[in-house]
Design a protein around this motif. Structure first.
Motif: not given
Length: 128
Positions: A73-84
């Motif tokens: 859960l945490l890594c999925g959104v953190i990774d998404l934010a990192e890409v953006i």
């Protein structure tokens, strides 16, 4: 690719209709803050479930599954934010992604020093 290479030409190719990365809830920069807050709330709930684990085999297995869910859960959104924040041409998205990233990384750092989670760990290790 054209959206990122020629952002001014694709401003009308609305993320509002499909959502960023075809994620319907990501239609505007403020969507990331809502996603981060919702993720933090869900992560907090999973953390509470993990903390309730007892020494029974079922509870320990459930706690392990919940740890995996928490990480995903945490890594999925953190990774998404990192890409953006590293690739989006619109500064408003970048700033919102940076905020979402910081919210969740701060929460993850709290988890990394959470005494209760540390105390659950021996039970999890004994289950093997």
């Amino acid at each position: 690719i054209p959206f990122f290479d020629y952002p001014n030409e694709h401003r009308s190719a609305s993320a509002a209709s499909t959502g960023l990365f075809a994620f319907r809830d990501l239609t505007k920069p403020s969507s990331l803050s809502r996603l981060a807050e919702g993720t933090r709330t869900r992560a907090h709930g999973l953390t509470e479930r993990i903390l309730q684990a007892r020494d029974s085999r079922e509870d320990i297995l459930l706690a392990l599954k919940n740890l995996d869910k928490l990480s995903n859960l945490l890594c999925g959104v953190i990774d998404l934010a990192e890409v953006i924040r590293n690739s989006h041409p619109d500064q408003r998205w970048v700033e919102s992604a940076d905020e979402a990233y910081n919210i969740l990384c701060d929460f993850m750092n709290e988890l990394n020093t959470h005494v209760g989670l540390y105390d659950v760990r021996p039970s999890l290790l004994r289950s093997n």
